[in-house]
Design a protein around this motif. Sequence first.
Motif, mmCIF file in Angstrom:
data_model
loop_
_atom_site.group_PDB
_atom_site.id
_atom_site.type_symbol
_atom_site.label_atom_id
_atom_site.label_comp_id
_atom_site.label_asym_id
_atom_site.label_seq_id
_atom_site.Cartn_x
_atom_site.Cartn_y
_atom_site.Cartn_z
ATOM 1 N N ARG A 83 0.840 -1.189 0.000
ATOM 2 C CA ARG A 83 0.000 0.000 0.000
ATOM 3 C C ARG A 83 0.881 1.248 0.000
ATOM 4 N N ASP A 84 0.271 2.407 -0.262
ATOM 5 C CA ASP A 84 1.039 3.654 -0.304
ATOM 6 C C ASP A 84 1.724 3.937 1.024
ATOM 7 N N HIS A 85 1.119 3.505 2.129
ATOM 8 C CA HIS A 85 1.675 3.767 3.462
ATOM 9 C C HIS A 85 2.533 2.604 3.969
ATOM 10 N N GLY A 86 2.814 1.628 3.102
ATOM 11 C CA GLY A 86 3.676 0.511 3.500
ATOM 12 C C GLY A 86 2.986 -0.829 3.354
ATOM 13 N N LEU A 87 3.712 -1.875 3.678
ATOM 14 C CA LEU A 87 3.166 -3.227 3.589
ATOM 15 C C LEU A 87 2.111 -3.470 4.662
ATOM 16 N N CYS A 88 1.079 -4.197 4.293
ATOM 17 C CA CYS A 88 0.034 -4.583 5.237
ATOM 18 C C CYS A 88 -0.124 -6.097 5.219
ATOM 19 N N VAL A 89 -0.586 -6.637 6.337
ATOM 20 C CA VAL A 89 -0.787 -8.079 6.485
ATOM 21 C C VAL A 89 -2.274 -8.383 6.394
ATOM 22 N N LEU A 90 -2.611 -9.378 5.585
ATOM 23 C CA LEU A 90 -3.993 -9.811 5.426
ATOM 24 C C LEU A 90 -4.384 -10.716 6.600
ATOM 25 N N LEU A 91 -5.433 -10.331 7.315
ATOM 26 C CA LEU A 91 -5.893 -11.089 8.472
ATOM 27 C C LEU A 91 -7.409 -11.257 8.415
ATOM 28 N N PRO A 146 -2.475 -6.145 -4.950
ATOM 29 C CA PRO A 146 -3.181 -5.089 -4.211
ATOM 30 C C PRO A 146 -4.543 -4.737 -4.800
ATOM 31 N N ALA A 147 -4.814 -5.157 -6.029
ATOM 32 C CA ALA A 147 -6.114 -4.882 -6.637
ATOM 33 C C ALA A 147 -7.157 -5.924 -6.258
ATOM 34 N N TRP A 148 -6.735 -6.985 -5.578
ATOM 35 C CA TRP A 148 -7.660 -8.051 -5.192
ATOM 36 C C TRP A 148 -8.702 -7.525 -4.206
ATOM 37 N N VAL A 149 -9.940 -8.006 -4.367
ATOM 38 C CA VAL A 149 -11.039 -7.603 -3.494
ATOM 39 C C VAL A 149 -11.517 -8.818 -2.703
ATOM 40 N N PRO A 150 -11.517 -8.765 -1.364
ATOM 41 C CA PRO A 150 -11.932 -9.913 -0.545
ATOM 42 C C PRO A 150 -13.386 -10.299 -0.788
ATOM 43 N N ARG A 151 -13.631 -11.614 -0.755
ATOM 44 C CA ARG A 151 -14.984 -12.158 -0.809
ATOM 45 C C ARG A 151 -15.076 -13.224 0.286
ATOM 46 N N VAL A 172 -12.608 -9.497 7.055
ATOM 47 C CA VAL A 172 -11.270 -9.495 6.469
ATOM 48 C C VAL A 172 -10.713 -8.087 6.629
ATOM 49 N N PHE A 173 -9.480 -7.974 7.119
ATOM 50 C CA PHE A 173 -8.905 -6.640 7.307
ATOM 51 C C PHE A 173 -7.396 -6.694 7.103
ATOM 52 N N GLU A 174 -6.795 -5.521 7.039
ATOM 53 C CA GLU A 174 -5.347 -5.401 6.873
ATOM 54 C C GLU A 174 -4.760 -4.639 8.059
ATOM 55 N N ALA A 175 -3.620 -5.105 8.531
ATOM 56 C CA ALA A 175 -2.906 -4.424 9.610
ATOM 57 C C ALA A 175 -1.500 -4.081 9.119
ATOM 58 N N PRO A 176 -0.962 -2.931 9.515
ATOM 59 C CA PRO A 176 0.356 -2.505 9.020
ATOM 60 C C PRO A 176 1.488 -3.418 9.511
ATOM 61 N N LEU A 177 2.271 -3.897 8.571
ATOM 62 C CA LEU A 177 3.364 -4.802 8.913
ATOM 63 C C LEU A 177 4.361 -4.157 9.864
ATOM 64 N N ASP A 178 4.693 -2.883 9.647
ATOM 65 C CA ASP A 178 5.673 -2.219 10.513
ATOM 66 C C ASP A 178 5.224 -2.234 11.969
ATOM 67 N N PHE A 179 3.935 -2.033 12.193
ATOM 68 C CA PHE A 179 3.411 -2.079 13.561
ATOM 69 C C PHE A 179 3.530 -3.491 14.128
ATOM 70 N N LEU A 180 3.137 -4.486 13.358
ATOM 71 C CA LEU A 180 3.144 -5.868 13.842
ATOM 72 C C LEU A 180 4.556 -6.387 14.102
#
Length: 202
Positions: free
Chosen positions: A50-58, A131-136, A145-153
């Motif tokens: 993402r523009d603000h960095g990597l995110c983890v799919l959870l 990154p264009a994938w849409v959760p179903r 389904v959500f994303e959390a910032p990798l740098d934080f984790l």
Amino acid sequence: MLTIDDINAALALGPMGERSDFDLTPESRAHVLAGRQPRLAAVLCGLLERDHGLCVLLTKRAEHLNQHAGQISFPGGKIDEGDLSAKGAALREAEEEVGLRPDNVDLLGTLDEYLTGTAYRVTPFVGRVDPAWVPRPDEREVAEVFEAPLDFLMNPANRVRHHYDTPKGRRHYYAIPWEDYYIWGATAGMLKGLSDRLALLK
């Protein structure tokens, strides 16, 4: 800010030994797993750029499930007889749970195997998700389904140790509270495994 190159370098370090729910309470391992043969499972730690960095799919598991209801987890599950490999199981489960097709994932490697307190030996795969994938999400299994910032984790300052009491003693575990989500247990333990690898690169 962490990049995919950092992740690839961390994964290239090779096996570093099994992780488990018993890392903080090793004395509980014998009686919790007594007479139980661990079953094999696989999960996908999906990374999105993402523009603000990597995110983890959870995912947040559905509240009506018999096991781990409402908990935060990676997409994944047990390896079925029809699965040709652990990788195949992780990709199949990700598609079933959140609609993530295999062609939307570029697998980068694996973290160390993780043994859970419910007697699953899990292979965690790490992959870059389109990154264009849409959760179903499958509402029968997944509430959110959500994303959390990798740098934080990955920041050890954001990781805490908590515990709960059982008839056979106190059990300690890792947790990573983020916004309204409480990431703990095996998911937090596997994220710590990646964090430990990244720390070796500094």
